[in-house]
Design a protein around this motif. Structure first.
Motif, short mmCIF file in Angstrom:
data_model
loop_
_atom_site.label_atom_id
_atom_site.label_comp_id
_atom_site.label_asym_id
_atom_site.label_seq_id
_atom_site.Cartn_x
_atom_site.Cartn_y
_atom_site.Cartn_z
N LYS A 293 0.80 -1.22 0.00
CA LYS A 293 0.00 0.00 0.00
C LYS A 293 0.83 1.27 0.00
O LYS A 293 0.46 2.26 -0.63
CB LYS A 293 -0.98 0.02 1.17
N SER A 294 1.99 1.27 0.67
CA SER A 294 2.82 2.48 0.72
C SER A 294 3.39 2.80 -0.66
O SER A 294 3.35 3.96 -1.10
CB SER A 294 3.97 2.30 1.72
N THR A 295 3.89 1.79 -1.35
CA THR A 295 4.46 2.00 -2.68
C THR A 295 3.37 2.40 -3.66
O THR A 295 3.57 3.29 -4.50
CB THR A 295 5.18 0.73 -3.17
N VAL A 296 2.23 1.76 -3.56
CA VAL A 296 1.11 2.10 -4.43
C VAL A 296 0.66 3.54 -4.18
O VAL A 296 0.45 4.31 -5.13
CB VAL A 296 -0.07 1.13 -4.20
N ALA A 297 0.53 3.92 -2.92
CA ALA A 297 0.10 5.27 -2.58
C ALA A 297 1.09 6.31 -3.09
O ALA A 297 0.69 7.34 -3.65
CB ALA A 297 -0.08 5.40 -1.07
N LYS A 298 2.36 6.03 -2.91
CA LYS A 298 3.39 6.97 -3.37
C LYS A 298 3.37 7.11 -4.89
O LYS A 298 3.45 8.23 -5.43
CB LYS A 298 4.76 6.51 -2.88
N THR A 299 3.24 5.99 -5.58
CA THR A 299 3.23 6.02 -7.05
C THR A 299 1.97 6.71 -7.58
O THR A 299 2.03 7.52 -8.51
CB THR A 299 3.31 4.58 -7.61
N LEU B 74 -4.14 21.43 2.99
CA LEU B 74 -3.00 21.78 2.14
C LEU B 74 -3.22 21.41 0.68
O LEU B 74 -2.58 21.95 -0.22
CB LEU B 74 -1.73 21.10 2.66
N GLY B 75 -4.13 20.47 0.45
CA GLY B 75 -4.38 20.02 -0.92
C GLY B 75 -5.00 18.63 -0.92
O GLY B 75 -5.22 18.02 0.13
N SER B 76 -5.28 18.12 -2.10
CA SER B 76 -5.81 16.76 -2.22
C SER B 76 -4.71 15.77 -1.85
O SER B 76 -3.53 16.00 -2.12
CB SER B 76 -6.30 16.50 -3.64
N VAL B 77 -5.10 14.67 -1.21
CA VAL B 77 -4.11 13.73 -0.68
C VAL B 77 -4.40 12.29 -1.09
O VAL B 77 -5.55 11.91 -1.34
CB VAL B 77 -4.05 13.78 0.86
N VAL B 78 -3.34 11.51 -1.17
CA VAL B 78 -3.42 10.05 -1.18
C VAL B 78 -2.85 9.64 0.16
O VAL B 78 -1.67 9.86 0.43
CB VAL B 78 -2.61 9.42 -2.33
N MET B 79 -3.69 9.11 1.03
CA MET B 79 -3.27 8.79 2.39
C MET B 79 -3.36 7.30 2.62
O MET B 79 -4.38 6.68 2.36
CB MET B 79 -4.14 9.54 3.40
N GLU B 80 -2.26 6.72 3.10
CA GLU B 80 -2.26 5.28 3.33
C GLU B 80 -2.09 4.98 4.80
O GLU B 80 -1.44 5.72 5.53
CB GLU B 80 -1.18 4.60 2.49
N GLY B 81 -2.71 3.87 5.22
CA GLY B 81 -2.62 3.50 6.63
C GLY B 81 -3.47 2.28 6.92
O GLY B 81 -3.56 1.36 6.10
N ARG B 82 -4.12 2.29 8.06
CA ARG B 82 -4.93 1.15 8.48
C ARG B 82 -6.34 1.53 8.87
O ARG B 82 -7.18 0.66 9.09
CB ARG B 82 -4.22 0.43 9.64
#
Length: 223
Positions: free
Chosen positions: A18-24, A123-131
């Protein structure tokens, strides 16, 4: 939620990708990528620096009043400082891994960090990853995904990262906690990344955004 900014929620267990996907995904769309796991790891790291037992919730709560946790953005990636210090790669240490689920189970820790996480949307639109992004942080966003993978795949990915722990054990601990347990958020689209490349998972995520009506000006950046 801000009417002008959107939150893309990506949840999932450890080593699901999920972290790599969110960052990409964030990079392709030009959005802010927020790694909430780093925030909880920062609190775990602080307990090591302050010699606080992570199982002693009273002591951890008291530490929250003594330590300054500050979150920001650098190159569209979230940052976290502990008393002005960037823990850097120390957040991935085994000692931090063994503590993070314990501190993350403390409601006061989650309340502090969830408030910080929601502030990012200003601050802006986000892609946020977590649980608990789709279930607790932004429960009203329609853009929810749960990235998963088989236990065998996740163990191999964890080992490849040089992290010595059992991701399934942490998942079970996080799933049983009373405060914001690891769950598939209502309305989230499940994506199994076991046999998919990062690019394929990102494309699947983009399909979800298109199907659920993400703003055209955001989606246009992915083409």
């Amino acid at each position: 939620m801000s009417t002008s900014h959107i939150a893309v929620a990506i949840d999932g267990p450890a080593a699901s990708g999920k972290s790599t996907v969110a960052k990409t995904l964030a990079k392709r769309l030009g959005l802010i990528m927020v790694n909430t796991g780093a925030m909880y790891r920062a609190v775990a790291w602080a307990t090591i620096q302050k010699n606080v037992d992570p199982s002693d919730s009273t002591a951890v709560i008291a530490m929250l009043d003594e330590v300054e946790f500050s979150c920001g953005v650098s190159n569209n990636l979230s940052t976290v400082l502990v008393d002005g210090v960037d823990p850097g790669d120390a957040l991935r240490q085994d000692a931090v891994n063994s503590r993070v689920s314990k501190v993350a189970a403390i409601p006061e820790v989650r309340a502090l960090l969830v408030a910080m996480q929601r502030d990012y949307l200003e601050l802006g639109s986000v892609v946020m990853e977590g649980r608990d992004i789709g279930s607790v942080v932004f429960p009203d966003t329609p853009f929810k995904m749960y990235i998963d993978a088989s236990e065998e795949v996740r163990r191999k990915r964890r080992a490849a990262e040089g992290i010595i722990d059992d991701p399934t054990a942490r998942d079970k601990e996080d799933s049983k906690r009373k405060s914001s347990p690891l769950i598939v958020a209502e309305g989230a689209v499940k994506i199994d990344s076991s046999e998919l490349s990062i690019e394929q998972v990102v494309n699947a995520a983009l399909d979800v955004l298109r199907e659920r009506g993400a703003p055209a000006e955001i989606l246009a950046k992915a083409n």
